[in-house]
Design a protein around this motif. Structure first.
Motif, PDB file in Angstrom:
ATOM      1  N   SER A  38       0.824  -1.212   0.000  1.00  0.00           N
ATOM      2  CA  SER A  38       0.000   0.000   0.000  1.00  0.00           C
ATOM      3  C   SER A  38       0.860   1.266   0.000  1.00  0.00           C
ATOM      4  O   SER A  38       0.495   2.274  -0.609  1.00  0.00           O
ATOM      5  N   VAL A  39       2.020   1.212   0.659  1.00  0.00           N
ATOM      6  CA  VAL A  39       2.927   2.368   0.672  1.00  0.00           C
ATOM      7  C   VAL A  39       3.541   2.549  -0.715  1.00  0.00           C
ATOM      8  O   VAL A  39       3.630   3.666  -1.231  1.00  0.00           O
ATOM      9  N   LEU A  40       3.951   1.438  -1.335  1.00  0.00           N
ATOM     10  CA  LEU A  40       4.480   1.519  -2.699  1.00  0.00           C
ATOM     11  C   LEU A  40       3.420   2.061  -3.654  1.00  0.00           C
ATOM     12  O   LEU A  40       3.717   2.899  -4.504  1.00  0.00           O
ATOM     13  N   ALA A  41       2.184   1.592  -3.508  1.00  0.00           N
ATOM     14  CA  ALA A  41       1.097   2.063  -4.368  1.00  0.00           C
ATOM     15  C   ALA A  41       0.867   3.562  -4.186  1.00  0.00           C
ATOM     16  O   ALA A  41       0.681   4.287  -5.166  1.00  0.00           O
ATOM     17  N   GLN A  42       0.910   4.015  -2.951  1.00  0.00           N
ATOM     18  CA  GLN A  42       0.710   5.437  -2.675  1.00  0.00           C
ATOM     19  C   GLN A  42       1.833   6.273  -3.284  1.00  0.00           C
ATOM     20  O   GLN A  42       1.585   7.328  -3.857  1.00  0.00           O
ATOM     21  N   ARG A  43       3.058   5.793  -3.182  1.00  0.00           N
ATOM     22  CA  ARG A  43       4.210   6.554  -3.682  1.00  0.00           C
ATOM     23  C   ARG A  43       4.366   6.480  -5.198  1.00  0.00           C
ATOM     24  O   ARG A  43       4.683   7.471  -5.842  1.00  0.00           O
TER      25      ARG A  43
END
Length: 85
Positions: A38-43
């Protein structure tokens, strides 16, 4: 704290944590680092574990630099994992 930190290319997706987990060698001892999908997707975007692995590899140098800073600040969790957020 003067530490030699190396990041071998051994990242993998863990379904149990929904994260990319990757090792760091700190003065010859292994430490685990991780970043949630989810952090990778957000970034960077992405929707699947395959996307997240590809994005991790594309942005490896920046993510490893971030992990190195967290290691130097001794920000590991109770299990000894460095989580990028």
């Amino acid at each position: 704290m003067n530490q030699a930190i190396l990041f071998p290319d051994r990242e993998e997706w863990h379904d149990s944590t929904q994260a990319i987990v990757f090792p760091a060698l700190v003065n010859g001892m292994q430490m685990m680092c991780a970043i949630k999908g989810s952090v990778l997707a957000q970034r960077f975007g992405g929707n699947t574990p395959e996307d997240y692995l590809s994005l991790f590899r594309q942005h490896r140098w920046d993510l490893e630099e971030e992990a190195e800073q967290c290691i130097r600040r001794q920000e590991e969790d109770d299990q000894g994992v460095i989580w990028l957020s």
